[in-house]
Design a protein around this motif. Structure first.
Motif, short mmCIF file in Angstrom:
data_model
loop_
_atom_site.label_atom_id
_atom_site.label_comp_id
_atom_site.label_asym_id
_atom_site.label_seq_id
_atom_site.Cartn_x
_atom_site.Cartn_y
_atom_site.Cartn_z
N PHE A 121 0.84 -1.60 0.24
CA PHE A 121 -0.41 0.36 0.03
C PHE A 121 1.21 1.07 -0.07
O PHE A 121 0.90 1.81 1.14
N PRO A 122 1.53 1.16 -0.89
CA PRO A 122 1.90 2.58 -1.45
C PRO A 122 1.69 3.70 -0.90
O PRO A 122 0.22 4.10 -1.18
N ASP A 123 2.46 5.21 0.32
CA ASP A 123 1.73 6.14 -0.42
C ASP A 123 1.41 7.53 -0.92
O ASP A 123 0.39 8.11 -0.98
N ASP A 124 1.87 7.43 -1.86
CA ASP A 124 2.55 8.18 -3.21
C ASP A 124 0.96 7.95 -4.16
O ASP A 124 0.50 8.07 -5.21
N LEU A 125 0.63 6.02 -3.86
CA LEU A 125 -0.60 6.13 -4.88
C LEU A 125 -1.83 7.33 -4.67
O LEU A 125 -2.22 7.49 -3.96
N MET A 126 -2.86 7.78 -5.55
CA MET A 126 -3.69 8.95 -5.85
C MET A 126 -4.87 8.10 -6.46
O MET A 126 -4.88 7.54 -7.33
N VAL A 127 -5.66 8.23 -6.08
CA VAL A 127 -6.64 8.55 -6.91
C VAL A 127 -7.47 9.61 -7.49
O VAL A 127 -7.04 10.55 -6.52
N ILE A 128 -7.74 9.58 -8.60
CA ILE A 128 -9.08 10.86 -9.33
C ILE A 128 -9.88 10.24 -9.61
O ILE A 128 -10.27 9.53 -10.92
N GLU A 129 -10.64 11.33 -9.40
CA GLU A 129 -12.18 11.05 -9.83
C GLU A 129 -12.64 12.41 -10.64
O GLU A 129 -12.61 13.39 -10.44
N ARG A 130 -12.79 11.61 -12.24
CA ARG A 130 -12.95 12.78 -13.08
C ARG A 130 -15.02 12.50 -13.70
O ARG A 130 -15.45 11.20 -13.21
N ARG A 131 -14.81 13.20 -14.77
CA ARG A 131 -16.44 13.72 -15.10
C ARG A 131 -16.45 12.46 -15.93
O ARG A 131 -17.74 12.23 -16.49
N GLU A 132 -15.49 12.12 -16.73
CA GLU A 132 -16.10 11.42 -17.51
C GLU A 132 -14.81 9.60 -17.47
O GLU A 132 -13.49 10.35 -16.86
N TRP A 133 -15.15 8.55 -17.71
CA TRP A 133 -14.75 7.61 -18.00
C TRP A 133 -14.22 7.25 -16.23
O TRP A 133 -12.67 6.09 -16.26
N GLY A 134 -14.88 7.88 -15.14
CA GLY A 134 -14.76 6.77 -14.24
C GLY A 134 -13.39 7.48 -13.22
O GLY A 134 -12.65 8.56 -13.94
N ASN A 135 -13.24 6.76 -12.01
CA ASN A 135 -11.38 6.71 -11.30
C ASN A 135 -10.09 6.72 -12.55
O ASN A 135 -10.93 5.59 -13.45
N PHE A 136 -9.51 7.10 -11.74
CA PHE A 136 -7.84 6.67 -12.32
C PHE A 136 -7.37 6.83 -10.68
O PHE A 136 -7.24 7.06 -10.00
#
Length: 551
Positions: A121-136
């Motif tokens: 579980f690396p600390d630098d992993l991020m989640v981007i909630e986008r208006r299109e195409w779901g999460n990144f």
């Protein structure tokens, strides 16, 4: 002894108690499942990085959220084509929400537990909630402004958060201008067009009217150009910044900030941060509009449409149901015809709801609404105004559907009012109407509220008839807004029940939609409970108020 025990009726009491207990357990179980799955959807999950062996000697990295686990017996796994070792009793698979649908083509994937070499579980992993195409899911590399890198490495994260806050502020300004200001101008222009056509149809179109409408159009178009200039400037501002992120396979992608809702690193969030995040997501779910084919965002239009339709249905069904019950109980001659009417009313309560929907579409929409358009809105032709499904026809259709419940409940309440009350009122000089209005109806009001409670409970959860008389997948505007006449009964609307059906059965992304089905179901239950509790409180107040008279 057993025969006497059966004759006493005790077995049937215990059987009824067992049946009621079983029903309560099932209801509590269903509500518990909906509560856990629905409320838990908004809690931020940790992002896992798997070292996964797909082929012999080939290790790849998979990043995502662990959503579900499937355990399959070895025999069943072999029958589906999986190779199982002799010492393996079960096949364990993990469902991973890997996101990045615009890159990989899918949001979710199943992986085998036995092929996982390492998970962290690396600390630098991020989640981007986008208006299109779901999460990144990935790692932040840099932040760009007009194509030029302005921050990277450790400095990129605070800069990205600051730039995203600015972008969200600009996005809200754009949404306000487009929906409120520009939307009001477009609505006014359309009303002017209809007014001009109406004057032409009535042969009242002359130079004076032409000059007046032209002046109003010119004023509105000037305002429109002003807002367009503001929007153009805001769009340039919001398109300025972008994020550079690295995917699980090491490739870099650039994500414009105007397509981003939020970014966060769940593996570094404290409990307090997660609680705040959870609260923000719940508020967003309750107040925002849906996006991504209703699988993301909020459901406020569906909440608004459901409550408004139920309130309008209640206003329509209550007087008609009470008047019908009063006539049958207090004025109609009790005979064969009255008994036949009561039997018909009771049978109407068992008619499938889709039949009411077909009737509403044929009679209310096409016949009644079509004639209203011909009489009062000829200038709108060939576009229908009331000759198309909308909020008014949906409310009337559901009022017709729930009318038998209100009639039966009100009749029962009127029958429970002691005859002495009526005779005493008449003996004191009151007329029959005064006795009915001032004495009988107030004492029967708790029963009326009971009928209304049952009507609300049924109407709020109905879906089939609404699909024919007004509900839609996505309503562009709410039935209530700031444009005259403010309440637009001809508009289509969204409904929580239909939203559940649409998300659960019509969504192209089933796994992403499943949590929203639970969350929306939970909200629909809470809305129905809230509406019913309001009616129950009123009923209890009335019951206590008139208890002394009943005694």
């Amino acid at each position: 002894m057993i025969r006497l025990w059966f004759k006493s009726g005790a077995p049937w009491v215990w059987l009824n108690a067992a049946a009621v207990s079983a029903c309560l357990i099932m209801v509590v179980g269903v509500l518990g499942l909906i509560l856990v799955r629905g409320a838990g959807h908004f809690w931020p999950s940790q992002v896992v990085q798997f070292s996964y062996q797909e082929k012999e000697g080939e290790i790849r990295t998979i990043i995502g959220e662990h959503v579900d686990t499937s355990i399959t017996p070895a025999a069943m796994a072999k029958s589906t084509g999986y190779a199982m070792a002799d010492n393996e009793d079960t096949l364990v698979q993990y469902l991973i929400k890997a996101g990045n649908r615009d890159i990989t083509g899918t949001d979710f994937r199943w992986i085998l537990e036995r092929n996982i070499k390492q998970q962290e579980f690396p600390d630098d992993l991020m989640v981007i909630e986008r208006r299109e195409w779901g999460n990144f899911y990935g790692r932040l590399v840099a932040v760009k402004e007009n194509g030029q890198t302005i921050a990277e490495g450790a400095q990129a994260w605070p800069v990205a958060q600051a730039r995203l806050d600015q972008a969200l502020t600009v996005f809200k300004q754009i949404a306000y201008l487009e929906k409120k200001e520009v939307g009001a101008i477009n609505y006014s222009l359309e009303q002017l067009r209809l007014e001009q056509k109406s004057l032409q149809l009535k042969n009242r179109w002359d130079a004076t009217e032409e000059q007046r409408i032209s002046a109003e159009k010119a004023e509105l178009e000037a305002e429109y150009k002003k807002y367009q200039a503001q929007l153009s400037e805001l769009y340039q501002q919001i398109r300025r910044d972008s994020l550079v992120a690295k995917t699980e396979n090491g490739s870099e992608v650039e994500i414009p900030l105007n397509k981003v809702v939020r970014i966060f690193q769940p593996n570094t969030m404290s409990l307090f941060d997660k609680i705040v995040h959870y609260g923000v997501k719940v508020i967003e779910f309750l107040t925002d509009e849906p996006r991504e084919a209703n699988t993301e965002g909020g459901i406020f239009p569906a909440i608004f449409g459901t409550i408004m339709m139920v309130m309008m249905m209640s206003v329509i069904v209550t007087p008609f149901g009470v008047i019908a019950a009063v006539y049958l109980r207090e004025y109609a001659k009790q005979g064969f015809l009255t008994r036949l009417i009561r039997i018909s009313v009771n049978n109407l309560a068992g008619v499938p709801s889709i039949v009411y929907g077909v009737f509403g579409l044929g009679f209310f929409v096409y016949i009644l609404g079509g004639n209203i358009d011909q009489l009062f809105y000829p200038e709108a032709a060939p576009a229908p105004v009331y000759g198309t499904p909308g909020l008014l026809w949906a409310s009337i259709t559901l009022a017709l559907l729930t009318l038998p419940v209100v009639i039966v409940s009100t009749e029962e309440g009127l029958a429970r009012v002691p005859r002495a009350i009526r005779e005493g009122s008449l003996a004191l000089g009151a007329t029959k109407l005064e006795t009915l209005w001032l004495t009988v109806l107030p004492m029967a009001s708790p029963a009326m509220m009971t009928g209304l409670i049952l009507a609300v409970a049924r109407a709020a959860g109905e879906v089939a008839p609404l699909m024919l008389v007004g509900v839609v997948k996505l309503a562009p505007t709410l039935p209530l807004d700031g444009n005259y006449p403010f309440l637009h009964l001809d508009r289509k609307f969204m409904h929580l029940g239909f939203h559940i059906y649409d998300v659960g059965f019509q969504s192209p992304n089933v796994e992403a939609a499943r949590p929203l089905v639970y969350a929306t179901s939970l909200l629909l239950v809470l809305v129905i409970v809230g509406l019913n509790l309001s009616a129950i409180l009123i009923r209890n107040h009335l019951r206590e108020k008139y208890r002394a008279l009943e005694g």
